[in-house]
Scaffold this motif. Structure first.
Motif, short mmCIF file in Angstrom:
data_model
loop_
_atom_site.label_atom_id
_atom_site.label_comp_id
_atom_site.label_asym_id
_atom_site.label_seq_id
_atom_site.Cartn_x
_atom_site.Cartn_y
_atom_site.Cartn_z
N VAL A 1 53.24 -21.42 -5.29
CA VAL A 1 54.18 -22.01 -4.33
C VAL A 1 53.53 -23.26 -3.73
O VAL A 1 52.36 -23.25 -3.37
N ILE A 2 54.32 -24.32 -3.62
CA ILE A 2 53.87 -25.54 -2.95
C ILE A 2 54.42 -25.53 -1.52
O ILE A 2 55.60 -25.28 -1.30
N VAL A 3 53.54 -25.80 -0.57
CA VAL A 3 53.95 -25.89 0.83
C VAL A 3 53.80 -27.35 1.25
O VAL A 3 52.70 -27.91 1.23
N LYS A 4 54.90 -27.95 1.62
CA LYS A 4 54.91 -29.34 2.12
C LYS A 4 54.88 -29.29 3.64
O LYS A 4 55.82 -28.83 4.28
N ILE A 5 53.77 -29.76 4.22
CA ILE A 5 53.61 -29.74 5.67
C ILE A 5 53.56 -31.17 6.18
O ILE A 5 52.68 -31.95 5.80
N ASP A 6 54.49 -31.50 7.05
CA ASP A 6 54.57 -32.83 7.65
C ASP A 6 54.16 -32.72 9.11
O ASP A 6 54.92 -32.22 9.95
N ASN A 7 52.94 -33.16 9.42
CA ASN A 7 52.41 -33.04 10.77
C ASN A 7 52.80 -34.21 11.68
O ASN A 7 52.28 -34.34 12.78
N THR A 8 53.71 -35.03 11.20
CA THR A 8 54.35 -36.01 12.07
C THR A 8 55.68 -35.48 12.56
O THR A 8 56.02 -35.60 13.74
N MET A 9 56.43 -34.86 11.66
CA MET A 9 57.80 -34.41 11.97
C MET A 9 57.90 -32.91 12.23
O MET A 9 59.00 -32.38 12.33
N ASN A 10 56.75 -32.21 12.28
CA ASN A 10 56.75 -30.77 12.54
C ASN A 10 57.63 -30.03 11.54
O ASN A 10 58.54 -29.28 11.91
N SER A 11 57.33 -30.21 10.28
CA SER A 11 58.14 -29.63 9.21
C SER A 11 57.27 -28.87 8.23
O SER A 11 56.20 -29.35 7.84
#
Length: 287
Positions: A212-222
């Protein structure tokens, strides 16, 4: 060795297991472990939903720890948007644009000297930059400032703070820290925006292996989960099309950056400050 000395050393080892190690990566690893029961409870519904959607074995303890730790670390380090002074998450790290005119970082005040950051020489290792305000905040700088004993920076519009950064600086530090903690991750860039991606090897339904790939955006809290079973090799080589993405990943996986971050020590007052922030977040979630 005397009996008394043996007892003292044994007690030291025993109690040492219940206290935080002093390095930055160990501290953040132990921070989750110490609060894992409550953190797991906070994210239980989200975790179960994710498992259902991705075909992951929900009762597998290793699955749970791998996934929920990512939820927690994102909550620690994220902001809530790409505007100057925007904060978010547990650590309230403000976002600041860079390499624009006028540069908002030139208004930041360096508290130890009560001078504008643009009038302070760059730190050691950043001599090619004009000033402290102009440096690209690599992980060792971003993270060492985060755990300083008192805020180093103030800004007329957003008060005082420990560290700061825009998307690339946040994700280089995040990816490097997760790499130290044993995750398979990278920085990805599309256009001018940057995020982190992590490949998790999990146990799927019917005990089959599941990537599984987890895309974490620590600018947009996603945090977004993607099925990687069919294209892991492609993912491993795909860093996006950004101009500087190779440089971001070079720094996020740099031996010297990793060594520097591992050498960052956490003081008792910093541990207490971050513990209080985590406890406050847990209490607010429980209300």
């Amino acid at each position: 060795m005397s009996t008394l000395l043996s007892v003292i050393l044994s007690l030291g080892l025993f109690f040492g297991q219940k206290t935080y190690a002093s390095s930055l990566p160990d501290f953040f690893s132990q921070l989750y472990i110490k609060h894992s029961d409550k953190i797991d409870s906070i994210y239980n519904d989200y975790y179960q939903q994710t498992c259902d959607e991705m075909g992951i074995e929900v009762e597998n303890e290793k699955n749970q720890k791998k996934i929920i730790r990512l939820f927690f670390y994102n909550k620690l380090f994220t902001s809530d948007g790409a505007s100057d002074c925007t904060t978010g998450g547990i650590l309230n790290i403000p976002y600041f644009w860079h390499w624009v005119e006028p540069n908002p970082r030139h208004q930041i005040i360096f508290k130890p000297k009560s001078k504008l950051l643009r009038l302070i020489p760059p730190p050691n290792g950043f001599k090619r930059y004009k000033s402290y305000a102009d440096v690209d905040r690599l992980p060792r700088l971003y993270l060492s400032d985060l755990v300083s004993e008192s805020p180093k920076f103030c800004h007329p519009s957003c008060g005082c703070f420990f560290t700061f950064g825009w998307c690339s600086e946040r994700e280089m530090a995040f990816t490097l820290l997760l790499t130290i903690l044993g995750y398979d991750c990278k920085v990805k860039q599309v256009g001018i925006h940057v995020w982190s991606e992590i490949c998790l090897r999990l146990v799927g339904k019917k005990k089959k292996n599941k990537a599984v790939i987890v895309k974490i955006d620590n600018t947009m809290n996603s945090v977004v989960f993607l099925d990687a079973e069919a294209d892991y090799v492609k993912w491993e080589k795909d860093f996006g099309n950004g101009t500087h993405v190779k440089w971001y990943n070079l720094n996020a996986h740099s031996v010297s950056e990793i060594s520097a971050v591992k050498s960052i020590k956490i003081s008792k007052s910093t541990k207490k400050r971050i513990e209080n922030l985590v406890n406050g977040w847990i209490i607010n979630d429980e209300l």
